[in-house]
Design a protein around this motif. Sequence first.
Motif, mmCIF file in Angstrom:
data_model
loop_
_atom_site.group_PDB
_atom_site.id
_atom_site.type_symbol
_atom_site.label_atom_id
_atom_site.label_comp_id
_atom_site.label_asym_id
_atom_site.label_seq_id
_atom_site.Cartn_x
_atom_site.Cartn_y
_atom_site.Cartn_z
ATOM 1 N N ARG A 279 0.866 -1.352 0.228
ATOM 2 C CA ARG A 279 -0.597 -0.602 -0.198
ATOM 3 C C ARG A 279 1.134 1.009 0.107
ATOM 4 N NH1 ARG A 279 -5.177 -0.557 1.823
ATOM 5 N NH2 ARG A 279 -4.319 -2.102 2.850
ATOM 6 N N VAL A 280 1.229 2.479 -0.927
ATOM 7 C CA VAL A 280 1.949 3.309 -0.739
ATOM 8 C C VAL A 280 0.946 4.164 -0.084
ATOM 9 C CG1 VAL A 280 1.893 5.347 -2.520
ATOM 10 C CG2 VAL A 280 2.572 3.115 -3.279
ATOM 11 N N ARG A 281 1.520 5.102 0.826
ATOM 12 C CA ARG A 281 1.164 5.751 2.195
ATOM 13 C C ARG A 281 2.464 6.903 2.113
ATOM 14 N NH1 ARG A 281 3.466 5.970 6.603
ATOM 15 N NH2 ARG A 281 4.543 2.929 7.215
ATOM 16 N N ASP A 282 1.917 8.461 3.039
ATOM 17 C CA ASP A 282 2.545 9.248 2.744
ATOM 18 C C ASP A 282 3.891 8.362 4.019
ATOM 19 O OD1 ASP A 282 3.008 11.332 1.834
ATOM 20 O OD2 ASP A 282 0.831 11.564 2.876
ATOM 21 N N ILE A 283 5.000 8.964 4.167
ATOM 22 C CA ILE A 283 6.066 9.185 5.164
ATOM 23 C C ILE A 283 6.255 9.724 6.452
ATOM 24 C CG2 ILE A 283 8.112 9.158 6.568
ATOM 25 C CD1 ILE A 283 9.254 8.928 3.438
ATOM 26 N N THR A 284 5.677 9.628 7.846
ATOM 27 C CA THR A 284 4.812 10.302 8.477
ATOM 28 C C THR A 284 6.432 10.559 9.444
ATOM 29 O OG1 THR A 284 4.357 8.780 10.232
ATOM 30 C CG2 THR A 284 2.778 9.182 8.190
ATOM 31 N N ALA A 285 6.019 11.315 10.492
ATOM 32 C CA ALA A 285 6.610 11.845 11.331
ATOM 33 C C ALA A 285 6.691 10.531 12.663
ATOM 34 C CB ALA A 285 6.183 13.207 12.188
ATOM 35 N N GLU A 286 5.646 10.072 12.540
ATOM 36 C CA GLU A 286 6.017 8.651 13.385
ATOM 37 C C GLU A 286 7.032 7.488 13.296
ATOM 38 O OE1 GLU A 286 3.487 5.084 15.193
ATOM 39 O OE2 GLU A 286 2.054 6.671 14.525
ATOM 40 N N TYR A 319 4.343 12.693 -0.851
ATOM 41 C CA TYR A 319 2.709 11.519 -1.658
ATOM 42 C C TYR A 319 1.929 12.162 -1.449
ATOM 43 C CZ TYR A 319 -0.300 7.661 -3.465
ATOM 44 O OH TYR A 319 -1.300 7.188 -4.141
ATOM 45 N N SER A 320 1.640 12.385 -0.491
ATOM 46 C CA SER A 320 0.026 13.421 -0.722
ATOM 47 C C SER A 320 0.043 15.169 -1.305
ATOM 48 C CB SER A 320 -0.122 14.237 0.390
ATOM 49 O OG SER A 320 -0.626 12.529 1.585
ATOM 50 N N ARG A 321 1.256 15.429 -1.135
ATOM 51 C CA ARG A 321 1.338 16.550 -1.803
ATOM 52 C C ARG A 321 1.553 16.564 -3.888
ATOM 53 N NH1 ARG A 321 5.108 17.470 2.757
ATOM 54 N NH2 ARG A 321 7.155 17.141 0.927
ATOM 55 N N ASN A 322 2.203 15.762 -3.874
ATOM 56 C CA ASN A 322 2.406 15.863 -5.263
ATOM 57 C C ASN A 322 2.115 14.717 -5.824
ATOM 58 O OD1 ASN A 322 5.164 17.312 -5.183
ATOM 59 N ND2 ASN A 322 5.444 16.172 -3.325
#
Length: 325
Positions: A279-286, A319-322
């Motif tokens: 599943r493609v997702r953003d890298i998070t601060a966590e 990812y969310s931004r681009n």
Amino acid sequence: MSWRKRASLSIAGLALLTGCTAGSTDSAGSPAQGNASLPHVRISVGIDQAYAPFFVAKNQGLFHQQGVDVELVRYAVGGDGVDALATGQVQMAASSEVTSIGQLGHIPDLRALLVYEQSGDYLKVVTRPEITDPAQIRTMAVVPGLSEVSAVKFLQAKGIDPAGVRMVTAGAAEIPTLVRRGDADAYVLWEPWPTKGADQGNKIVSTTGQYGWKYTHWLMTKESWLRDNEQLAGKVARALAQGADRVRSDPNTAAADTQKETKIPPEQTLNAVKQIDFRVRDITAEDVRAYDSVAQFYLDRGVAKSKPDVSRAALIGWYSRNAGQ
């Protein structure tokens, strides 16, 4: 051979390795063999089922649908593909975050754009049948990078000082036999090597998730390339996300496409889909906080002269931004 020496030899030989494509296979050919009207991007991948979203995106035409001609360059070891970024042999690379963090020292402008898979079930701890308690482990066979970090975290989770356990470096395919014949007591590896070890009489005792450890895989590039190609990278990311979705919704197609690219039997990919969250997702601060422990590992083991700067390399929310849909 020590990890540091292996790394030095790998880096020293990188120009020869990538220049003659030894250890790698172009799975799409030259730009002239693809769609010459589309921008061309070379992406390094491994040769196992963990890279199924790329194989699906290529074979199902998802990259072309997004307006990019992608050439997959396959490497036997994912870290070698990341090294190829250093000399510009590829523009993007895919590999585990653990292996990639260890390479930040010689690729300081490496940037991780997104996560495309994660799992706490795919890597497993395997021991000799005679081992009945982790405290009996005196030697562990490891592949530098994800395997070794996972082994150290296993020992720590069991209250064992890793400094008291000898690490034997070997290739993944060699390790089950090393343990079977008693040259090592245990290992932590991705499939199919745990299952192959069990087939030889070793025993699977744990997944990494059972001791609180999960890995992720990154899609990466270099800052210098990303600066001029962010929209293009976004197209690659969208196609990869579609490929990951297709892996989950249609495992049989994923297995067929992976076999076409790697010759891996379909059942191995079908088993992987059950154990890996593609599943493609953003890298998070966590995520970055968890990655920091990996960076500290490389510093503590003397592999890195200074602590790798993960907070700079991992682009939170890219990812969310681009590419988010």
